[in-house]
Enzyme design. Sequence first.
Site, mmCIF file in Angstrom:
data_model
loop_
_atom_site.group_PDB
_atom_site.id
_atom_site.type_symbol
_atom_site.label_atom_id
_atom_site.label_comp_id
_atom_site.label_asym_id
_atom_site.label_seq_id
_atom_site.Cartn_x
_atom_site.Cartn_y
_atom_site.Cartn_z
ATOM 1 N N ALA A 21 0.839 -1.214 0.000
ATOM 2 C CA ALA A 21 0.000 0.000 0.000
ATOM 3 C C ALA A 21 0.869 1.257 0.000
ATOM 4 C CB ALA A 21 -0.918 -0.013 1.214
ATOM 5 N N PRO A 22 0.360 2.336 -0.603
ATOM 6 C CA PRO A 22 -0.957 2.476 -1.246
ATOM 7 C C PRO A 22 -1.013 2.026 -2.711
ATOM 8 C CG PRO A 22 0.138 4.593 -1.204
ATOM 9 C CD PRO A 22 1.061 3.641 -0.493
ATOM 10 N N GLY B 128 1.520 2.658 -5.320
ATOM 11 C CA GLY B 128 2.298 3.362 -6.336
ATOM 12 C C GLY B 128 3.381 2.489 -6.945
ATOM 13 N N ASP C 69 9.443 -2.756 0.483
ATOM 14 C CA ASP C 69 9.449 -1.309 0.705
ATOM 15 C C ASP C 69 8.996 -1.122 2.147
ATOM 16 O OD1 ASP C 69 9.675 1.451 -0.113
ATOM 17 O OD2 ASP C 69 7.479 1.515 -0.080
ATOM 18 N N CYS D 168 11.919 5.144 2.673
ATOM 19 C CA CYS D 168 11.922 6.584 2.389
ATOM 20 C C CYS D 168 12.484 7.348 3.584
ATOM 21 C CB CYS D 168 10.518 7.083 2.026
ATOM 22 S SG CYS D 168 9.268 6.821 3.289
#
Length: 459
Positions: free
Chosen positions: A269-270, A272, A336, A389
Amino acid sequence: MKDGQSVNKLNARALAVQILRRIEEEKAYANLVMQKALAVLSDPRERQLTTLLVNGTLKNRLTLDYALRRHLRKPLGELPHEVRWILRVSAFQILYLARIPQAAAINEGVELTKRGQRKYTPLVNSVLRRVGEDGWDFPWPDKEKEPVRYLSLRYSHPEWMVKRWLKRYGLADTEALCQVNNEPAPIWIRTNTLKISPANLQVRLTGEGVKVIPGERVPESLLIEDFGDMEKLSGFEEGLFTVQDESSQLVAHVLNPQPGQRVLDACGAPGGKTTHLAQKMENQGEILAIDIHPHKVALINDLARRLGITIIKAQAGDARELPGVMDKSCHKVLVDAPCSGLGVLRRRADMRWHKEEKEISELPRLQMAILERAAQTVAPGGELVYSTCTIEPEENFEVVKAFRAKHPDFLPVNLAEELPFSLTSEQDLKQAQKGFWQILPHKHGMDGFFLAKFRREEV
């Protein structure tokens, strides 16, 4: 600013104060509150000004309070919420927005106070006029003797963040990083190459009055400006693009899945990166996308539906367990990982105030657990990408180092050969050749991201 625009500007300021009060009183996330609140504004200029005021005031709150306190006889915290935010929003315009006349910012701040907090009108008027008279002419802590306090107050960052970065980067780079974090975040979109080419999308958007600049790093990326309400663009409705920063777009290029392969996105999620993987696969093959929150799984499905992607199978589940996935062998796996998010502070105006330093020491255990579990699904000869990130080494370099020590059969892959553009910095090249790369906002002009890639040895 023309006189006829004053009503629009007042509406934008009133809504900005209302949004900021809600964020503070309800401890809500700025992006969620703003998304709903902006729907009441029909004029794109009002929406843009409201967004600028909310994000700018939130980011610079510490600096604004420092400037305001000099002219207050009582602590700022003793004033009503609404008055505090009227002062901050007005001071932000005075100190940071040269295109807005000081008189307009002061007068409309006073008018807002008259509406709901009339007895504080003289105070607001007096304080704002003094802020306007002084401008930036006030004393700061000594930059050399008190660098932590100086950078914290001058660039509105929590002291614990500044201390970490000063130790790692030094004064000049830390100041540059703080400056970048306070800038408006550029809006990058990813062309949905399943439906249109980047060049044709640029023509389409330009025809709708959008300023478009092609990206130089990622072939499907476009920088857009002057677009008003993005969701009302015909290209958005048709699924011709989605919003995604350049550094985030690099992840799919580094993993580089091929048509017909089976791919796992362990923290999808979300959606991308998940949908970008599907584009790289030409919507052929299978992507298993996992997220622990069922409502976020719905976001993956909604985005895939808008983009016309059919190969994603999204399901709720704990990435530390990967239920229903462990019996499958995947050609490519993406982790991620959940992280502190300190690489995207300029994109999330309120994030710096929600974070605590202890997260950075607690998160690696979760990140490692997810990475180890996901690694078990990688087929011999298959590849694994770990990304975050954040710019914090405990969540990036240290996790990769610990993973490699426990899993010598996962060999690092030279990222310099995987990226869709050429690295020019010697430091970047040295990192990339070792199989990882730390992207820094003030160095690379992108969101702060970390990328690492491994290839599992053949049996």
